[in-house]
Design an enzyme around this catalytic site. Structure first.
Site, PDB file in Angstrom:
ATOM      1  N   ASP B  11       0.854  -1.190   0.000  1.00  0.00           N
ATOM      2  CA  ASP B  11       0.000   0.000   0.000  1.00  0.00           C
ATOM      3  C   ASP B  11       0.888   1.238   0.000  1.00  0.00           C
ATOM      4  OD1 ASP B  11      -2.269  -1.510   0.028  1.00  0.00           O
ATOM      5  OD2 ASP B  11      -2.586  -1.360   2.192  1.00  0.00           O
ATOM      6  N   ASP B 130     -13.849  -6.640  -3.144  1.00  0.00           N
ATOM      7  CA  ASP B 130     -13.911  -6.727  -1.678  1.00  0.00           C
ATOM      8  C   ASP B 130     -15.239  -7.390  -1.324  1.00  0.00           C
ATOM      9  OD1 ASP B 130     -11.491  -5.462  -1.458  1.00  0.00           O
ATOM     10  OD2 ASP B 130     -12.319  -3.485  -1.064  1.00  0.00           O
TER      11      ASP B 130
END
Lengths: 206, 258
Positions: B11, B130
Site C-alpha cells: 500500500d 472486496d
C-alpha cells in the site's frame, strides 16, 4: 546497439528497461530503413497477431525484417513477435511472416481447470542446445501470457518446450533468428540472461 | 506445469509505503521501490501496488514510483487504487506496470472493464473485489456480498454474480479479498475463494487473512486459488518470500524457486 521494432506492440518499453538495466544500449524505431540497417533486432509483442501483421505491413516492417533475416542479422522475437514468425496464425486466420515454417494454434485444453490465457510461471525445458538458452538450468521457470502457441513444422526449429495440457514449443529458432513465447523482460534472472546473451550472439544457432 | 504464484501487495500513500516494512534485520524501510526490489531479489512471483493517496493532485507521485520499480524489477506487477478510467489505466501502463487493478470504480462503472480490456487486452485487466459474508437472501444467494469503501458500503451485489459478470465484461484475472478475514491472520476465506474459482474460468488471486505458511497452502489447494496475496506476513518480517516458497514447495506444490 540493439534496435527494438516499434509496431505499436505493448511491451516495447519494458523490453528497453530490461536492456538498460543490463547496460545494453538500445533504440526503439518504427522505421523500416533503420530496421534494415540494424546490427541486432528485438521484435517484441503483446496483443493480437492480426493487428500486429497489419501494422508491420503498413510500415513496411515485414519486408525489412525478412531482408535483415536473409542478411544474417541476429533477431530475437518475444511473445506475439515469436508467433508471427511462422507461416500462419489461427488468431483471426492471419497469414504471418513465414520466416519459420509452421503455424500458431489456439490452446484448446480438454481439462477445464486449465485456463486460457496460459498466464503465470511455468518451467522451460531445453530440447535442443542453443547459445541463447545456455544459461537456463533444468526446472527454471519463466513468465507466460498467451492464448496461442507455436507449432513449427520441423523438429529442428523447436529449441525448448513447456507443458500446459500439451507440450508446446516455448522457444523456436532458425539460423540467426530466435524467439521465445515467454516474456524475457518479465522472467526475472532467467529472462534477463537470455537478453544478455542475445546482445553478444553472433547469430549462429550452435 | 503452471506454478502457483506468491504475490505481495504494497500500500502506497504519497509515494511512501503506508506502513513501513520491517525486514528481518529490523531495518525500517518506507520506500516502496527498495522493498519491491528486495522482494524481487528473494524470488517473489508478482507485485501489486495499491495507491491509497487521498488527494487526487498527489496521484502523479505514484507514476514516479511505478517507473522507478519498472526500471529495477523484472517480474509482472500491477497497480490499483483510484483508477477510474481507461486514461488512468493507460498512464500507469505507460509508466511500466503490467496490469491495472480496478476495484470500487468498476462496481460503480462496469463499462470501464470492457473499455480497458479492448484497449490493452484482457490479460492486463484485473478485477479486484472486496467481499463480506452476509445472510443468504434472494439478492445475495451465495451469502457473499460485494462491498466498497473498505467494507463500509454494501452494494447489494452477489460476489459470485459480480465475478462472472467481471469475466464477461473483459477482466482477465480476479483478486478476491475477504473483508472478514483481512487483518485477522487467521487464514484466507477458503469457501469464498473456492466458490469464486469455480464460478469463472479466470485465474483467481486470494487475498485477506494470510498469517501462516499453511494458510497459503490451504487456499492454493482447498481454496482452488491460482495465487495467494501476502502483505503483513512479509512486511513485518515474520516470514520471508524464500521461506514461504520453500514451505509450499516442500508440501509438493509447483512453486518457482528464485
Amino acid at each position: 546497439m540493439i534496435t527494438i521494432i516499434d509496431y505499436k506492440a505493448g511491451n516495447l518499453t519494458s523490453v528497453q528497461r530490461a536492456l538498460t538495466h543490463l547496460g545494453l544500449p538500445s533504440r526503439i524505431t518504427p522505421d523500416a530503413d533503420e530496421v534494415r540497417r540494424s546490427e541486432r533486432i528485438i521484435f517484441p509483442g503483446v496483443g493480437h497477431a492480426g493487428a500486429a501483421m497489419a501494422v508491420l505491413k503498413e510500415r513496411g516492417l515485414d519486408g525489412a525484417l525478412k531482408e535483415a533475416f536473409a542478411r544474417g542479422t541476429p533477431i530475437l522475437g518475444i511473445c506475439v513477435g515469436c508467433q508471427i514468425l511462422l507461416d500462419h496464425s489461427e488468431e483471426a486466420d492471419t497469414p504471418c511472416l513465414g520466416l519459420i515454417p509452421g503455424r500458431c494454434r489456439r490452446f484448446a485444453p480438454s481439462d477445464r481447470s486449465l485456463k486460457i490465457p496460459h498466464m503465470g510461471w511455468n518451467p522451460v525445458e531445453v530440447r535442443r542446445p542453443h547459445p541463447l538458452l545456455s544459461g537456463l538450468k533444468p526446472g527454471d521457470a519463466v513468465y507466460f501470457v498467451h492464448s496461442y502457441y507455436t507449432v513449427p513444422d520441423a523438429e529442428e526449429h523447436a529449441f525448448a518446450e513447456t507443458e500446459y495440457g500439451i507440450r508446446f514449443a516455448s522457444a523456436i529458432g532458425r539460423a540467426n533468428l530466435f524467439a521465445t513465447q515467454f516474456h524475457l523482460e518479465k522472467s526475472a534472472g532467467a529472462g534477463l540472461g537470455v537478453l544478455e546473451r542475445f546482445a553478444h550472439w553472433d547469430g549462429s544457432p550452435c | 506445469m503452471l506454478m502457483k504464484r506468491v504475490i505481495s501487495c504494497l500500500d502506497v500513500r504519497d509515494g511512501k509505503l503506508a506502513k513501513s516494512v520491517k525486514f528481518l534485520d529490523t531495518r525500517d524501510i518506507g520506500d516502496p521501490v527498495l522493498t519491491a526490489k528486495s522482494y524481487y531479489e528473494q524470488g517473489l512471483d508478482e507485485l501489486v501496488f495499491y495507491d491509497i493517496t487521498a488527494s487526487s493532485d498527489r496521484r502523479a507521485i505514484m507514476l514516479d514510483v511505478v517507473s522507478a520499480v519498472a526500471a529495477q524489477v523484472f517480474i509482472p506487477f500491477s497497480v490499483g487504487g483510484g483508477l477510474a478510467t481507461v486514461e488512468d489505466a493507460h498512464r500507469v501502463l505507460l509508466a511500466g506496470a503490467e496490469k491495472v487493478n480496478f476495484n470500487s470504480q468498476a462496481v460503480k462503472n462496469p463499462a470501464v472493464l470492457t473499455e480497458a480490456s479492448r484497449a490493452f487486452g484482457a490479460q492486463c485487466v484485473v478485477l479486484s473485489m472486496d467481499v463480506k459474508r452476509v445472510p443468504k437472501t434472494a439478492v445475495i444467494p451465495s451469502g457473499f456480498e460485494i462491498v466498497i469503501h473498505g467494507g463500509r458500503t454494501p452494494m447489494g451485489l452477489d460476489a459470485l454474480d459480480w465475478a462472472r459478470r467481471g469475466e464477461e465484461l473483459g477482466a482477465g484475472e480476479l483478486v478476491v479479498n475477504s473483508i472478514d478475514a483481512d487483518g485477522t491472520k487467521a487464514g484466507y476465506d477458503l469457501e469464498l475463494t473456492r466458490l469464486v474459482a469455480e464460478s469463472v474460468s479466470l485465474p483467481v488471486i486470494a487475498s485477506g487473512g494470510g498469517g501462516k505458511p499453511e494458510h497459503l497452502y490451504d487456499v492454493l489447494t482447498q481454496g482452488k486459488a491460482d495465487a495467494a496475496l501476502v502483505a503483513s506476513m512479509l512486511h513485518f518480517g515474520e516470514y520471508t518470500v524464500k521461506g514461504l516458497k520453500d514451505y509450499l514447495a516442500g508440501r509438493g506444490l509447483a512453486i518457482r524457486r528464485g
